[in-house]
Scaffold this motif. Sequence first.
Motif: not given
Length: 386
Positions: A49-51, A107-109, A122-125
């Motif tokens: 969704q986000n990355c 540039t990363m939001p 969770a994302i890091i995992s």
Amino acid sequence: MTNPYRRISRVTMLLFGGIIFLSTFSDSRAESRWYDQALVEKGKSLFLQNCASCHGLDASGTADWKKTDANGNFPPPPLNGTGHAWHHSISVFKTTIRQGGIRLGGTMPPFEAILNDSDMDAIISFFQSKWSDEIYEGWERRYPSTETQSMAPAEESNSQPDTQAAEMTALLKQRLGGQNISPPVESPIDGIYYVSFGTKFGYLIEDGRYLLMGNLIDLKNGINLTERELGKAVVTELGKVALSDRIIYPAFGEEKAILSVFTDTSCPYCQKMHLELPKLQEAGISVHYLPYPRGSTQGPGYQSLRQVWCAKDRANAMTIAKRNRGKASAKLPAGDCPGADMVDRGYQIGNKVGVTGTPSLFKSNGEKIIGYVPYKDLIPRVVGNL
Ligand code: HEC
């Protein structure tokens, strides 16, 4: 609480600026990897969704992630273990995700309004699940137990300052888009290092856990230490320019001060200042001209500056070229002699010391005076004691 502040007040110094918070982390120890499959699954959908739009569906980033694009920005790097990401602790990941890279010139939001702490875990995992065992183990060796590290007293955490500061420098480099970042240097305050990028200074606190941008001021002695450091860097840089590469208008009588001036023949305020040079010379100021072609080789004064630097009598040639408003002049030699390379070098040196327009004036302590200043106001600023 954190002790840097205690130290700062002890030596009566103040740091002004914004703190970039780089550490709050509590890890749960695990036998092999710190996360389980359920967390990875949750992370996967959050990542998509986000990355994924930037870092790729499988976190593989952009192939040419080390090269900046036309705007000097770095593309999204891989997070799957093939890039540099494994050099970062979880706390640094979280800071990056929370704050993004924009505030540091990238540039990363920022995601701080979108993702909470467990979302980030969770994302890091998820992207760590892409890492090979070799990469993961290398990372684990680097950050064996971040929790105990962050609770340890400063003296003990000193064991890794170099790695940490180097890591910070690498992170800053990536975020600041290829600017020239110096290795960390000890500041007058215990445990605080400074790094410079371009003509800006930042201070690393607590072995590089925090970065503080702004001015460091010694209140006891009333000295802006940041400006003084910047001045020193300028003095070193200007000191490398041979006298024979400058055009020198010596003081009449006793020399009280030297003023280095980046100038362009095509700049109206440089022309105006040029007419006032005798007033400065009378006041005991030697003026050292350095070429700074605004717009570089495409600039309107570039060719005429080259002509000046090829002339036998450069001081006089400068007057002719400025009277001619920077247009190439038949009265001057062609600008194709070896000495004219100084015009290109002058442009580079100027950029290094923070020149963005002309005229730019530097006192011999490195202090910068931007733009044209009428001689009556300028003289006291240059010959006065600081
Ligand atoms: C709009 C594009 C974009 C999005 C969306 C984005 N990133 Fe980034 N990310 C970048 C860029 C570009 C960089 C390089 C630094 C910069 O320019 O800010 C970066 C850098 C990073 C880094 C540092 C990597 C390293 O090697 O130092 C991490 C970690 C990271 N991103 C994680 C994420 C995560 C997690 C998400 C989703 C929550 C995300 N990013 C969303 C563009 C993006």
